[in-house]
Design a protein around this motif. Structure first.
Motif, PDB file in Angstrom:
ATOM      1  N   GLU A   1       5.404   3.964   3.964  1.00 34.69           N
ATOM      2  CA  GLU A   1       4.946   5.165   3.669  1.00 34.69           C
ATOM      3  C   GLU A   1       6.937   4.458   2.724  1.00 34.69           C
ATOM      4  O   GLU A   1       8.302   5.088   3.645  1.00 34.69           O
ATOM      5  N   PHE A   2       7.122   4.244   1.666  1.00 36.99           N
ATOM      6  CA  PHE A   2       8.948   4.618   1.083  1.00 36.99           C
ATOM      7  C   PHE A   2       8.706   5.859   0.483  1.00 36.99           C
ATOM      8  O   PHE A   2       7.949   6.388  -0.614  1.00 36.99           O
ATOM      9  N   SER A   3      10.501   6.601   0.215  1.00 36.51           N
ATOM     10  CA  SER A   3      10.488   7.642  -1.047  1.00 36.51           C
ATOM     11  C   SER A   3      11.486   6.498  -1.757  1.00 36.51           C
ATOM     12  O   SER A   3      12.464   6.199  -1.325  1.00 36.51           O
ATOM     13  N   TYR A   4      11.433   7.206  -3.075  1.00 34.25           N
ATOM     14  CA  TYR A   4      12.472   6.501  -4.246  1.00 34.25           C
ATOM     15  C   TYR A   4      13.524   7.402  -5.073  1.00 34.25           C
ATOM     16  O   TYR A   4      12.517   8.292  -5.516  1.00 34.25           O
ATOM     17  N   GLU A   5      14.178   6.991  -5.312  1.00 33.40           N
ATOM     18  CA  GLU A   5      15.115   8.189  -5.924  1.00 33.40           C
ATOM     19  C   GLU A   5      16.076   7.555  -6.714  1.00 33.40           C
ATOM     20  O   GLU A   5      16.928   6.510  -6.517  1.00 33.40           O
ATOM     21  N   THR A   6      16.018   7.665  -8.221  1.00 36.61           N
ATOM     22  CA  THR A   6      16.813   6.634  -8.805  1.00 36.61           C
ATOM     23  C   THR A   6      17.619   7.804  -9.490  1.00 36.61           C
ATOM     24  O   THR A   6      17.902   8.801 -10.097  1.00 36.61           O
TER      25      THR A   6
ATOM     26  N   GLU B   1      17.624   4.202  -4.481  1.00 40.06           N
ATOM     27  CA  GLU B   1      17.762   3.956  -3.863  1.00 40.06           C
ATOM     28  C   GLU B   1      15.779   4.088  -2.913  1.00 40.06           C
ATOM     29  O   GLU B   1      15.360   5.211  -2.886  1.00 40.06           O
ATOM     30  N   ILE B   2      15.327   2.748  -1.759  1.00 35.57           N
ATOM     31  CA  ILE B   2      14.399   3.453  -1.196  1.00 35.57           C
ATOM     32  C   ILE B   2      14.693   3.887   0.351  1.00 35.57           C
ATOM     33  O   ILE B   2      15.765   3.184   1.391  1.00 35.57           O
ATOM     34  N   THR B   3      14.382   4.583   0.400  1.00 44.21           N
ATOM     35  CA  THR B   3      14.613   5.323   1.926  1.00 44.21           C
ATOM     36  C   THR B   3      12.845   4.911   2.811  1.00 44.21           C
ATOM     37  O   THR B   3      11.533   5.232   1.583  1.00 44.21           O
ATOM     38  N   ARG B   4      12.725   5.407   4.258  1.00 41.06           N
ATOM     39  CA  ARG B   4      11.837   5.309   4.881  1.00 41.06           C
ATOM     40  C   ARG B   4      12.314   6.067   5.985  1.00 41.06           C
ATOM     41  O   ARG B   4      13.116   6.176   6.405  1.00 41.06           O
ATOM     42  N   GLU B   5      11.822   7.480   5.615  1.00 48.07           N
ATOM     43  CA  GLU B   5      11.933   7.791   6.612  1.00 48.07           C
ATOM     44  C   GLU B   5      13.213   8.811   6.641  1.00 48.07           C
ATOM     45  O   GLU B   5      13.583   8.496   7.855  1.00 48.07           O
ATOM     46  N   SER B   6      13.449   9.118   5.591  1.00 41.90           N
ATOM     47  CA  SER B   6      15.416   9.290   5.256  1.00 41.90           C
ATOM     48  C   SER B   6      16.149   8.200   5.636  1.00 41.90           C
ATOM     49  O   SER B   6      17.860   8.640   5.712  1.00 41.90           O
TER      50      SER B   6
END
Length: 199
Positions: A24-29, A35-40
């Motif tokens: 599961e990824f998190s995205y910050e634009t 920026e794509i992160t996984r578990e920070s």
């Protein structure tokens, strides 16, 4: 670290893969940078309109150079992210010398090889039937992207650590590759540690 770019098919977007991990990824634009992160943990960046900022050519897997890496780092910084890119720019396909071959303790068809690549010694688990000690072979180091798109990673094969891959002509997508299984054995003209492909 791997860079992919295909302007025709995808648009003017660079895909920078730092850690090829599933999940599961998190995205910050911020601006043109995602920026794509996984578990920070940062695992990659998508950079839009990239050719307006850096010189990028090619299609598919793009070879990272120092100037391209610096340009991408600047874009990431300018967008407001503070991640430091750290890439090994050394050749990923190199000539290695098989120093020893031992039977895998838990798999009949696998061998455990110790391979000299001049700058270091690698332990690689290999299933090729024709591999022997004393051969010069082509090594795909960790981080190499195969013509198939597969990224070479450190692995554990049936409980034994393996860092890299011994390549066949077929895996390297070379012309007239034989269909039968087996690694590519090089002549003595090749020097241990030299890049296999012209950089």
């Amino acid at each position: 670290m791997n860079l992919f770019y295909n302007k025709e098919a995808v648009g003017d977007v660079a895909f920078l893969q730092i850690d090829p991990t599933p999940g599961e990824f998190s995205y910050e634009t911020k601006g043109d940078v995602v920026e794509i992160t996984r578990e920070s943990q940062v695992v990659g960046y998508n950079i839009f309109n990239v050719s307006q900022h850096v010189e990028i050519n090619g299609n598919g897997h793009i070879k990272l150079t120092e100037s391209l890496l610096n340009g991408l780092q600047q874009l990431i910084k300018n967008a407001g992210f503070n991640y430091e890119l750290d890439a090994d720019l050394s050749p990923k396909f190199i000539v290695g010398y098989v120093e020893t071959k031992e039977k895998h303790p838990d798999a009949d068809k696998l061998s455990v090889l110790n391979i000299d690549v001049a700058t270091e010694k690698l332990q690689i688990v290999c299933g090729a039937p024709n591999v022997e000690a004393g051969q010069k072979v082509v090594i795909a180091k960790v981080g190499a992207v195969m013509p198939s798109g597969m990224v070479i990673k450190d692995a554990k094969l049936r409980g034994v650590e393996s860092s890299g891959m011994v390549c066949s002509m077929k895996e390297l997508n070379l012309p007239n590759a034989p269909q039968e299984k087996g690694i590519m054995v090089l002549s003595d003209d090749y020097k241990v540690g030299q890049p296999f492909f012209e950089e």
